[in-house]
Write an enzyme that holds these catalytic residues in place. Structure first.
Site, PDB file in Angstrom:
ATOM      1  N   CYS A   1      -5.776  -1.981   6.108  1.00  0.00           N
ATOM      2  CA  CYS A   1      -5.374  -2.534   5.162  1.00  0.00           C
ATOM      3  C   CYS A   1      -5.313  -3.611   5.567  1.00  0.00           C
ATOM      4  CB  CYS A   1      -3.955  -1.797   4.510  1.00  0.00           C
ATOM      5  SG  CYS A   1      -2.948  -0.724   5.968  1.00  0.00           S
TER       6      CYS A   1
ATOM      7  N   HIS B   1      -9.372   0.464   0.077  1.00  0.00           N
ATOM      8  CA  HIS B   1      -8.104  -0.450  -1.085  1.00  0.00           C
ATOM      9  C   HIS B   1      -8.592  -0.325  -1.983  1.00  0.00           C
ATOM     10  CE1 HIS B   1      -7.763   0.272   3.505  1.00  0.00           C
ATOM     11  NE2 HIS B   1      -6.550  -0.146   3.219  1.00  0.00           N
TER      12      HIS B   1
ATOM     13  N   LYS C   1       2.492   9.621   0.258  1.00  0.00           N
ATOM     14  CA  LYS C   1       1.015   9.850   0.544  1.00  0.00           C
ATOM     15  C   LYS C   1       0.694  11.477  -0.014  1.00  0.00           C
ATOM     16  CE  LYS C   1       0.868  10.187   5.370  1.00  0.00           C
ATOM     17  NZ  LYS C   1       0.590  10.899   6.555  1.00  0.00           N
TER      18      LYS C   1
ATOM     19  N   GLN D   1     -12.308   4.949   9.627  1.00  0.00           N
ATOM     20  CA  GLN D   1     -12.499   6.179   8.863  1.00  0.00           C
ATOM     21  C   GLN D   1     -13.388   5.640   7.429  1.00  0.00           C
ATOM     22  OE1 GLN D   1      -8.283   4.221   7.986  1.00  0.00           O
ATOM     23  NE2 GLN D   1      -7.380   6.563   8.879  1.00  0.00           N
TER      24      GLN D   1
ATOM     25  N   ARG E   1      -5.776   3.035  17.678  1.00  0.00           N
ATOM     26  CA  ARG E   1      -4.630   3.665  18.064  1.00  0.00           C
ATOM     27  C   ARG E   1      -3.926   4.617  19.242  1.00  0.00           C
ATOM     28  NH1 ARG E   1      -3.282   6.236  12.171  1.00  0.00           N
ATOM     29  NH2 ARG E   1      -4.097   4.871  10.984  1.00  0.00           N
TER      30      ARG E   1
ATOM     31  N   HIS F   1      -4.331   3.208  -1.072  1.00  0.00           N
ATOM     32  CA  HIS F   1      -4.943   3.738   0.447  1.00  0.00           C
ATOM     33  C   HIS F   1      -5.961   4.940   0.295  1.00  0.00           C
ATOM     34  CE1 HIS F   1      -2.298   0.516   2.159  1.00  0.00           C
ATOM     35  NE2 HIS F   1      -1.212   1.151   1.296  1.00  0.00           N
TER      36      HIS F   1
ATOM     37  N   ASP G   1     -12.514   4.386   4.692  1.00  0.00           N
ATOM     38  CA  ASP G   1     -11.699   3.817   3.951  1.00  0.00           C
ATOM     39  C   ASP G   1     -11.666   2.664   3.002  1.00  0.00           C
ATOM     40  OD1 ASP G   1      -8.580   3.290   4.036  1.00  0.00           O
ATOM     41  OD2 ASP G   1      -8.550   2.097   5.990  1.00  0.00           O
TER      42      ASP G   1
END
Length: 639
Positions: free
Chosen positions: A335, A386, A465, A382, A364, A511, A384
RNA sequence: GCCGCCAUAGCUCAGUCGGUAGAGCGGCUGAUUUGUAAUCAGCAGGUCGGGAGUUCGAUCCUCUCUGGCGGCUCCA
């Protein structure tokens, strides 16, 4: 309430109404109704509530039998099994203080406040339990006053705490099995003979739920009424273990791990094919849904995370490093980079919704004890994105995502579950925004008509979420995709766009990932398919098998031909028997194996064997090429 | 990270009551040329996870570190 002495009217499952004399037990009534229940009925449902078979009927109402096939019946077996564990352990270690022993989805556990247990303790517990089962020790219910209960459990502060929660004046029920007495609502199976299939899975210390609380010892197990049912369960479990993605990953040469990089997957050539196919699948959706792909740095200076809130809320999970005296963090999420791109120039409402996708490696720091194959790693990618949108646009975006999820997961023959995770204890921003976002997500879930669960307090620190959960072969749930509606981060980064009203506004950011991470998704997919990935994902789609050396050149020709059609093809040279090469192809999970012998070479055909299918079919080379290409293109399983 | 268990050849495992190790599969070589889940033979391959201690001697016993497995916590 009817007075003592008069009969009650009880309605049985078939609608029959019978008069029941006071004091008659639920079991007696049901056995009279259907003697065949004798061997299967372990408890009863009175007016919808589970009760012991020995419980006297005390009012008019409905009465139904409970068997192991009923969810409630199954839970009773699990919970009764837990009691048996407690009885055995307290006999072995009298100072052990039982706490709670509830049923779980898989079986049951019982937590004890006791010295650390050893495997030898467990053996002794198993033996004592077998003894109780063999002698069919009864479960006997008794009701006592709160004060009596407190006296009974005076040596056990845990039980005293539960007793204190009971409303004043209400009776407390206790169950005894032999000399062991436990505080318990019940109901239970009539006696331990109903637990012949009880099995202890293991034990472990559990982390205290309060910082100063004692470390409890948990014994886990699973209960079945018969030994045969337990054997069936153990067989299924062994089969599930054979589908373990960590084993398949090695066998199929998809990925690997080394001691020097714990939690960091190594993708082997076959594995990269699978990852790229999955990426390709996602990119097709991105193109159709009007996303733009970006790539932002893997490291940012600390100040970026201070802005995003990660520094305050997520620092413990981040890998950090010093560069020329400056503090950097490896990004755990994409993000911040996306926010910075949005902020990099003035934005107009005409650009919204702006959908930015990024497939970057994320890092992580996960505690060593939590790592698990591909499903829990320290470096992952991911799918991913946005989505920067106006508040009014968010709903349509979430709807599109829910539709895409349904279509995508169906492609993989996966069943999934939604979970709505709401505001956590530590959260950014103000509660009103959270309420708004949570309400929107819940509205969308309701509108889409899917089932979902609410996980209160489980949201990310910046947004509520919708999570997607899928299960591995042992039934363990894993979170994959997630959709988060975020009012906080855009504000913290000072994101603005100029609206049609000429004013500056802050966008909302959605997200979202669909598959979560390639790593976890593929780990679960491998277990779900037992490694039989759909042909479009298979590293080798076709293996050509010349019967003898006479057929090798024809086979090589076919390999070239099929490669020309865009298929991934390999050749199994005839230096082993056909049987052995077929076996290898099955173990390698090759979707299409084609054999070429004299017959096929003569008429230009192939003998096709589908993965896992003994019967083979003959077709022309061109027919096969078209067939395989079509299956791959449609992304179908076969079979 | 916490509790328990485990670590021997690429994989799955056997073994040594303390005297430095074996099998099957896989790999390589040769023979075999095979019609749908294992053809035969030979060969190569191991500082018994790392370090320290006890011992005349440690793969084996002890400690410790690392990694893995099953739970807990956490999580995509």
């Amino acid at each position: 309430m009817a007075t003592s002495g008069s009969a009650f009217t009880v309605t049985l499952p078939d609608g029959q109404r019978v008069a029941v004399a006071p004091g008659q037990s639920a079991g007696t009534v049901l056995r009279a109704w259907s003697p065949a229940l004798e061997r299967r009925m372990l408890a009863a449902l009175f007016n919808g509530h589970p009760v012991d078979l020995a419980a006297p009927v005390t009012a008019d109402g409905t009465l139904a039998p409970l068997t192991f096939e009923d969810r409630a019946g199954r839970d009773i077996v699990q919970h009764s099994s837990a009691h048996l564990v407690a009885k055995a352990l307290t006999e072995l270690i009298p100072e052990a203080r039982p706490t709670v022993g509830p049923p779980t989805e898989e079986g049951f556990y019982y937590d004890f406040d006791v010295r650390p247990l050893t495997p030898a303790d467990l053996d002794a517990v198993r033996a004592a339990m077998a003894q109780a089962v063999a002698s069919s020790d009864p479960f006997a219910r008794r009701e006592v006053t709160k004060a009596e209960a407190a006296a009974l459990f005076r040596g056990n502060p845990h039980k005293l705490r539960y007793i204190a929660d009971v409303p004043e004046g209400e009776p407390v029920s206790v169950y005894s099995t032999g000399a062991f007495v436990d505080l318990c609502r019940g109901p239970h199976v009539p006696d331990a003979g109903w637990l012949a299939g009880v099995h202890i899975l293991g034990f472990s210390a559990i982390t205290p739920n309060t910082p100063d609380g004692p470390t409890l010892q948990r014994i886990r197990g699973v209960g079945f009424p018969t030994r045969a049912e337990l054997d069936q369960y153990l067989k299924l479990r062994a089969e599930a273990e054979a589908r373990d993605h960590r084993v398949l990953g090695r066998r199929l040469e998809l990925f690997d791990f080394v001691e020097e990089a714990p939690g960091f997957p190594i993708w082997l050539p076959n594995g990269m094919v699978v990852v790229r196919e999955l990426e390709q699948f996602v990119r097709e959706h991105l193109r159709a849904a009007d996303y733009r792909e970006i790539r932002t740095p893997l490291l940012f200076a600390q100040s970026v995370y201070e802005t995003s809130g990660h520094w305050e809320h997520y620092r413990e999970n981040m890998f950090q490093t010093e560069i020329e005296g400056r503090h950097f963090g490896w990004k755990p999420m994409n993000c911040p980079g996306s926010m910075m791109i949005f902020r990099s120039r003035a934005r107009s409402y005409r650009e919204l919704p702006l959908r930015l996708a990024e497939f970057a490696p994320l890092h992580r720091y996960e505690a060593s004890g939590t790592l698990h194959g591909l499903t829990r790693v320290r470096e992952f990618v991911q799918d991913d994105a946005h989505i920067f949108a106006t508040e009014e646009q968010v709903e349509a975006e979430v709807k599109t995502l829910l539709d895409w999820i349904a279509s995508a997961f169906t492609t993989f023959r996966l069943t999934w579950r939604y979970e709505l995770s709401t505001r956590p204890e530590h959260f950014l921003g103000d509660a009103a925004d959270w309420d708004k976002a949570e309400a929107l997500l819940e509205r969308m879930l309701k509108a889409s008509g899917v089932e979902y669960r609410v996980s209160a307090g489980e949201g990310a620190f910046y947004a509520p979420k919708i999570d997607i959960h899928i299960r591995d072969s042992l039934g363990r749930p894993w979170q994959t995709g997630t959709i988060q509606v975020d009012y906080q981060m855009p504000r913290r980064f000072g994101l603005q766009y100029q609206g049609s009203d000429g004013q500056l506004h802050t966008p909302v950011v959605v997200h979202r990932t669909i598959f979560g991470t390639w790593e976890r998704f593929l780990g679960v997919l491998l277990e779900h398919t037992a490694g039989r990935l759909p042909p479009w994902m298979s590293p080798t789609q076709v293996r050509v098998l010349p019967l003898t050396e006479r057929h090798t050149s024809a086979a090589e020709g076919l390999v070239d031909e099929l490669r020309g059609e865009g298929l991934r093809v390999g050749l199994a040279a005839p230096d082993e028997s056909v049987s052995k090469r077929i076996r290898a192809a099955e173990l390698d999970r090759i979707p299409y194996t084609v054999v070429l012998g004299d017959k096929e070479v003569a008429d230009g055909s192939v003998a096709l064997r589908l993965r896992g299918v003994k019967e083979n079919r003959t077709m022309s080379r061109a027919e096969f090429a078209a067939y395989a290409r079509d299956r791959v293109r449609r992304r179908e399983f076969d079979p």
